[in-house]
Design an enzyme around this catalytic site. Structure first.
Site, short mmCIF file in Angstrom:
data_model
loop_
_atom_site.label_atom_id
_atom_site.label_comp_id
_atom_site.label_asym_id
_atom_site.label_seq_id
_atom_site.Cartn_x
_atom_site.Cartn_y
_atom_site.Cartn_z
N LYS A 182 -4.68 15.18 -7.89
CA LYS A 182 -4.05 15.16 -9.21
C LYS A 182 -3.38 16.51 -9.54
O LYS A 182 -2.37 16.55 -10.25
CB LYS A 182 -5.07 14.78 -10.28
CG LYS A 182 -5.58 13.34 -10.12
CD LYS A 182 -4.45 12.33 -10.27
CE LYS A 182 -4.90 10.89 -10.18
NZ LYS A 182 -3.79 9.94 -10.28
N TYR A 241 -10.21 13.96 -5.56
CA TYR A 241 -9.40 13.43 -6.67
C TYR A 241 -8.71 14.58 -7.43
O TYR A 241 -7.51 14.51 -7.72
CB TYR A 241 -10.31 12.63 -7.58
CG TYR A 241 -9.63 11.93 -8.74
CD1 TYR A 241 -8.92 10.75 -8.54
CD2 TYR A 241 -9.73 12.43 -10.04
CE1 TYR A 241 -8.31 10.10 -9.60
CE2 TYR A 241 -9.13 11.78 -11.10
CZ TYR A 241 -8.43 10.62 -10.88
OH TYR A 241 -7.83 9.98 -11.95
N ASN A 300 0.87 -1.17 0.00
CA ASN A 300 0.00 0.00 0.00
C ASN A 300 0.91 1.22 0.00
O ASN A 300 1.57 1.53 1.00
CB ASN A 300 -0.89 -0.01 1.25
CG ASN A 300 -1.81 1.19 1.28
OD1 ASN A 300 -1.74 2.08 0.41
ND2 ASN A 300 -2.67 1.24 2.27
P1 NAP Z 1 -7.49 1.11 -12.00
O1 NAP Z 1 -7.86 0.27 -13.20
O2 NAP Z 1 -8.50 1.35 -10.95
O3 NAP Z 1 -6.17 0.48 -11.34
C1 NAP Z 1 -5.61 1.06 -10.20
C2 NAP Z 1 -4.29 0.39 -9.86
O4 NAP Z 1 -3.75 1.04 -8.68
C3 NAP Z 1 -4.44 -1.09 -9.51
O5 NAP Z 1 -3.27 -1.77 -9.95
C4 NAP Z 1 -4.49 -1.07 -7.99
O6 NAP Z 1 -4.06 -2.29 -7.39
C5 NAP Z 1 -3.51 0.05 -7.68
N1 NAP Z 1 -3.72 0.64 -6.35
C6 NAP Z 1 -4.87 1.18 -5.88
N2 NAP Z 1 -4.69 1.63 -4.61
C7 NAP Z 1 -3.39 1.36 -4.28
C8 NAP Z 1 -2.62 1.56 -3.10
N3 NAP Z 1 -3.12 2.12 -2.00
N4 NAP Z 1 -1.32 1.15 -3.12
C9 NAP Z 1 -0.80 0.57 -4.23
N5 NAP Z 1 -1.48 0.35 -5.36
C10 NAP Z 1 -2.77 0.73 -5.39
O7 NAP Z 1 -7.00 2.57 -12.47
P2 NAP Z 1 -6.66 3.12 -13.93
O8 NAP Z 1 -7.90 3.60 -14.56
O9 NAP Z 1 -5.77 2.16 -14.65
O10 NAP Z 1 -5.84 4.43 -13.53
C11 NAP Z 1 -4.43 4.43 -13.36
C12 NAP Z 1 -3.98 5.85 -13.02
O11 NAP Z 1 -4.39 6.76 -14.06
C13 NAP Z 1 -4.59 6.39 -11.73
O12 NAP Z 1 -3.67 7.20 -11.05
C14 NAP Z 1 -5.75 7.24 -12.22
O13 NAP Z 1 -6.09 8.25 -11.31
C15 NAP Z 1 -5.15 7.82 -13.50
N6 NAP Z 1 -6.17 8.24 -14.47
C16 NAP Z 1 -7.10 7.37 -14.95
C17 NAP Z 1 -8.03 7.82 -15.87
C18 NAP Z 1 -9.08 6.93 -16.45
O14 NAP Z 1 -9.95 7.43 -17.15
N7 NAP Z 1 -9.03 5.63 -16.22
C19 NAP Z 1 -8.03 9.17 -16.25
C20 NAP Z 1 -7.09 10.03 -15.73
C21 NAP Z 1 -6.14 9.56 -14.83
P3 NAP Z 1 -5.08 -3.56 -7.20
O15 NAP Z 1 -5.26 -4.15 -8.57
O16 NAP Z 1 -4.36 -4.45 -6.27
O17 NAP Z 1 -6.34 -2.99 -6.63
#
Ligand code: NAP
Length: 249
Positions: A161, A157, A65
């Site tokens: 960010k 959030y 974490n």
């Molecule tokens: P996601 O599918 O929800 O995956 C999140 C990842 O972060 C998972 O591998 C999760 O691990 C890990 N995680 C969550 N909490 C954690 C913690 N406390 N310690 C360590 N690892 C942790 O997210 P995503 O959509 O791929 O997004 C990835 C990044 O891009 C994030 O920072 C998000 O804010 C950013 N982002 C996403 C979008 C979008 O539209 N998707 C847009 C802008 C920015 P587990 O698998 O073990 O839960």
């Protein structure tokens, strides 16, 4: 072990992080990544490792974490034991706990700041020390288009960010003379678990705001990571690159 470059990706088990692990493995990096749910039998972790290994590189995964500085330090100590160096850090792990401000609980604010902002600081602090000794490296952190443009229901959030951008610019100034670049990526709406909860109607509304006319996919982000952490981007630091189909324009 052959002395290849090493990349560490936080939150590499799913979504954007998994795509980044695979893309950097394809570039020949040994890959370390962390996750937070379950253990090494987590199917997402097993799958990610298999996909990375297809490129003939070494892979190391660890449950941590990143909101805990102590655990983050232990994680990077382990990475150094396995690989001996870290050339690329991608601060990708992030969470959402959405609600309108008047309904948002204090815990929902704290948790998002602790994982997204403090977690990124924890990783930057541990890895900067390693990269300073190496006198090279690249740190790339995941912000979001909403850092600048805001989004109702996401004050926690958006704050986390936007904080990542300020922190990265400051660190770029601290580490630049040692050959270390620090940049930020700001994705738009990308199709992952994080955005799965949105209704079809909301997705359609969002698409109307995107000049390129579609949601992004994880490879769009991974491709930008490959460029920004490569030798070809070595004169780029302190920047935020929007990968959002023009959504923020
Ligand atoms: P996601 O599918 O929800 O995956 C999140 C990842 O972060 C998972 O591998 C999760 O691990 C890990 N995680 C969550 N909490 C954690 C913690 N406390 N310690 C360590 N690892 C942790 O997210 P995503 O959509 O791929 O997004 C990835 C990044 O891009 C994030 O920072 C998000 O804010 C950013 N982002 C996403 C979008 C979008 O539209 N998707 C847009 C802008 C920015 P587990 O698998 O073990 O839960």
């Amino acid at each position: 072990m052959e002395q290849r470059k090493v990349a560490f990706i936080t939150g590499g088990s799913r979504g954007i992080g998994q795509a980044i692990c695979i893309a950097l493995a394809k570039e020949g990096y040994h890959i370390g990544f962390n996750y937070v749910s379950g253990d090494e039998t987590n199917p997402n972790v097993i799958k990610t490792k298999q996909l990375i290994e297809e490129y003939g590189v070494e892979v190391f995964s660890i449950k941590t974490n990143i909101a805990s500085f102590k655990d983050t330090q232990i994680m990077f100590d382990e990475v150094i034991k396995v690989f001996g160096r870290i050339d690329v850090l991608v601060n990708n792990a992030g969470i959402t706990k959405d609600n309108l401000l008047l309904k948002m609980k204090e815990e929902a604010f704290d948790e998002v700041i602790d994982v997204n902002l403090k977690g990124t600081w924890n990783c930057m602090k541990c890895v900067s020390k390693i990269m300073l000794k190496q006198r090279c490296g690249s740190i790339l952190s995941m912000s979001s288009v909403v850092a600048l443009h805001g989004n109702a229901g996401q004050v926690n959030y958006c704050a986390s960010k936007a904080g990542i951008i300020g922190m990265s610019v400051a660190l770029a100034k601290e580490l630049g003379t040692r050959g270390i670049t620090v940049n930020t990526l700001a994705p738009g709406f990308i199709d992952t678990d994080m955005t799965q909860g949105l209704s079809e109607e909301i997705k359609q509304q969002l698409v109307k705001q995107i000049p390129l006319g579609k949601l992004g996919n994880v490879e769009d982000i991974a491709n930008a990571v490959v460029f920004l952490t490569s030798e070809k981007a070595k004169y780029i630091t302190g920047q935020t690159i929007y990968v959002d189909g023009g959504m923020g324009l």
